[in-house]
Design an enzyme around this catalytic site. Sequence first.
Site, PDB file in Angstrom:
ATOM      1  N   CYS A  78       0.755  -1.413  -0.079  1.00  7.91           N
ATOM      2  CA  CYS A  78       0.577   0.224  -0.043  1.00  7.91           C
ATOM      3  C   CYS A  78       1.059   1.301   0.126  1.00  7.91           C
ATOM      4  O   CYS A  78       1.562   1.260  -0.891  1.00  7.91           O
ATOM      5  CB  CYS A  78      -0.886  -0.599   0.712  1.00  7.91           C
ATOM      6  SG  CYS A  78      -2.760   0.681   0.681  1.00  7.91           S
ATOM      7  N   HIS A 171      -3.368  -4.578   2.234  1.00 10.60           N
ATOM      8  CA  HIS A 171      -2.799  -5.497   2.396  1.00 10.60           C
ATOM      9  C   HIS A 171      -2.130  -6.446   3.619  1.00 10.60           C
ATOM     10  O   HIS A 171      -3.756  -6.881   3.993  1.00 10.60           O
ATOM     11  CB  HIS A 171      -2.871  -4.206   4.100  1.00 10.60           C
ATOM     12  CG  HIS A 171      -3.259  -2.834   4.103  1.00 10.60           C
ATOM     13  ND1 HIS A 171      -2.118  -2.504   5.292  1.00 10.60           N
ATOM     14  CD2 HIS A 171      -3.849  -1.907   3.569  1.00 10.60           C
ATOM     15  CE1 HIS A 171      -2.517  -1.165   4.347  1.00 10.60           C
ATOM     16  NE2 HIS A 171      -3.112  -0.549   3.586  1.00 10.60           N
ATOM     17  N   GLU A 173      -1.118  -8.125   5.338  1.00 13.35           N
ATOM     18  CA  GLU A 173      -1.206  -8.546   6.855  1.00 13.35           C
ATOM     19  C   GLU A 173      -1.818  -8.380   8.335  1.00 13.35           C
ATOM     20  O   GLU A 173      -2.227  -8.689   8.722  1.00 13.35           O
ATOM     21  CB  GLU A 173       0.147  -7.411   7.371  1.00 13.35           C
ATOM     22  CG  GLU A 173      -0.302  -5.810   7.568  1.00 13.35           C
ATOM     23  CD  GLU A 173      -0.326  -4.749   6.677  1.00 13.35           C
ATOM     24  OE1 GLU A 173      -0.358  -5.968   4.997  1.00 13.35           O
ATOM     25  OE2 GLU A 173      -0.894  -3.955   6.322  1.00 13.35           O
TER      26      GLU A 173
END
Length: 191
Positions: A78, A171, A173
Amino acid sequence: MRVGVLALQGAFAVHRRRLAELDVEAPAVRTVAQLAEVDALVVPGGESTTMSRLLATNGLFDPVAERIEAGMPVLGTCAGMILCATEVLDARPDQVPFGVIDLTVRRNGYGRQLASFEADLDVAGLDEPFRAVFIRAPKVERVGADVEVLAEHDGVPVLLRRRGCTVAAFHPELTPDGRVHRLFVESIEQR
Ligand code: GLN
């Protein structure tokens, strides 16, 4: 192998958790000394203008750029993707990217209505779709000739790689699924 996570701003803590789950040492990187101790670097999501400013004021921009130039693998997600690209549209004038992967990206390119959304992506190298979380994501508008597209959303590349550099508009994560991190770690180990 030690994969540092740039920890000046943004979603760095969860990246460290995802890497730890893969049994990869993932120290936080806030100083030049900490940078010297890692083999690769994650540049997380957050706010690319703020991160860019903090990299400069912490004296980290040039050392990170030099390590990248010397071949250190990078995962940019991002805002991190924005910082890795060669060209950023709708950037702040003082915002300087590392320019490690030949891409043109537009900050907040998905606009207001689609500011945040989730999508299942077919990712090259993964058997099952990956649930991707997009938050005020950058939109890829041009892909350089030597850049590999690993996943698209609605015909727009969202996961790309060039040599040691992997970038995601989303994202990876933020979901417990560590497979994008594993692809990155495997791409380093294969070098
Ligand atoms: N829109 C942010 C930027 O321009 C990126 C958003 C994110 O990292 N979730 O930096």
